[in-house]
Design an enzyme around this catalytic site. Structure first.
Site, PDB file in Angstrom:
ATOM      1  CE  LYS A   9      -7.379  -4.544  10.159  1.00 16.57           C
ATOM      2  NZ  LYS A   9      -7.821  -5.705   9.352  1.00 16.57           N
ATOM      3  CE1 TYR A  49     -12.996  -5.216  11.044  1.00 22.13           C
ATOM      4  CE2 TYR A  49     -12.141  -5.632  13.238  1.00 22.13           C
ATOM      5  CZ  TYR A  49     -11.931  -5.292  11.915  1.00 22.13           C
ATOM      6  OH  TYR A  49     -10.660  -5.023  11.457  1.00 22.13           O
ATOM      7  NE  ARG A  85     -11.469  -1.030   0.927  1.00 28.31           N
ATOM      8  CZ  ARG A  85     -11.802  -2.076   1.696  1.00 28.31           C
ATOM      9  NH1 ARG A  85     -11.644  -1.997   3.029  1.00 28.31           N
ATOM     10  NH2 ARG A  85     -12.268  -3.176   1.176  1.00 28.31           N
ATOM     11  CB  THR A  91      -9.452  -8.558   2.238  1.00 26.30           C
ATOM     12  OG1 THR A  91     -10.400  -7.571   1.861  1.00 26.30           O
ATOM     13  CG2 THR A  91      -9.683  -8.979   3.674  1.00 26.30           C
ATOM     14  CG  ASN A 112      -5.739  -7.485   6.911  1.00 31.35           C
ATOM     15  OD1 ASN A 112      -5.812  -6.930   7.999  1.00 31.35           O
ATOM     16  ND2 ASN A 112      -6.791  -7.734   6.160  1.00 31.35           N
ATOM     17  CG  HIS A 115     -10.216  -0.790   9.214  1.00 30.73           C
ATOM     18  ND1 HIS A 115     -11.174  -1.642   8.737  1.00 30.73           N
ATOM     19  CD2 HIS A 115     -10.798   0.436   9.288  1.00 30.73           C
ATOM     20  CE1 HIS A 115     -12.307  -0.969   8.553  1.00 30.73           C
ATOM     21  NE2 HIS A 115     -12.105   0.298   8.883  1.00 30.73           N
ATOM     22  CD  GLU A 126     -15.235   1.753   9.297  1.00 31.39           C
ATOM     23  OE1 GLU A 126     -14.224   2.269   8.779  1.00 31.39           O
ATOM     24  OE2 GLU A 126     -15.731   0.674   8.902  1.00 31.39           O
TER      25      GLU A 126
END
Ligand code: RTP
Ligand code: MG
Length: 148
Positions: A9, A49, A85, A91, A112, A115, A126
């Site tokens: 990000k 999103y 993940r 998160t 954070n 993604h 995505e």
């Protein structure tokens, strides 16, 4: 083999964490099959999103993800969605375990660092949102026989 979508990000790019993120994915054994830097426009951000459209933080999420360039990638490997993940962590970086990307590099839920797709279905959605089919590279990588 499974594919998932990962993105460094804007805060991760600005803080010089692109190499660190890619390095962690590579060292795990995952294979990068698509990679590009881009500046996300508002329309793509809203689409990406969409599941959060009704949330109170939606506009700040869109503003944040469009605030600077990102590095988008597709990574491939056994159970890639779940594995990434796990590497990324919870998160909220305050709750993310040390050793995870968010646990090691973040302090704020709105900043954070990365993604990662949360399911195979999200990954497919995505990947097609961010990459054209011809931007994804099929190749074999030396050392794969030592991973599987
Ligand atoms: P991501 O989609 O970015 O990989 O993150 P995630 O699955 O771990 O979390 P998700 O629930 O999909 O939320 C997307 C992003 O929205 C921001 N967020 N802010 N202020 C809040 O309460 C809040 N909750 C979520 C986070 O930046 C999160 O990554
Ligand atoms: Mg998510």
């Amino acid at each position: 083999m499974e594919r998932t979508f990962v993105m460094v990000k804007p805060d991760g790019v600005q803080r010089g964490l692109v190499g660190e993120v890619i390095s962690r994915l590579e060292r795990k054994g995952l294979k990068i099959v698509g990679l590009k830097m881009m500046w996300i426009q508002e329309e793509l951000a809203m689409e990406h999103y969409a599941e959060h459209a009704e949330k109170p933080f939606f506009q700040s999420l869109v503003d944040y993800i469009t605030s600077g360039p990102v590095v988008a990638m597709v990574v491939e490997g056994k159970d890639a969605v779940k594995v990434v993940r796990t590497l990324v962590g919870a998160t909220n970086p305050v709750e993310a375990s040390p050793g995870t990307i968010r646990g090691d590099f973040g302090l704020d839920i709105g900043r954070n660092v990365v993604h990662a797709s949360d399911s195979l279905k999200s990954a497919e959605r995505e990947i097609s949102l961010f990459f054209d089919a011809e931007e994804l590279i099929d190749y074999s990588k030396s050392g794969e026989e030592w991973l599987y």
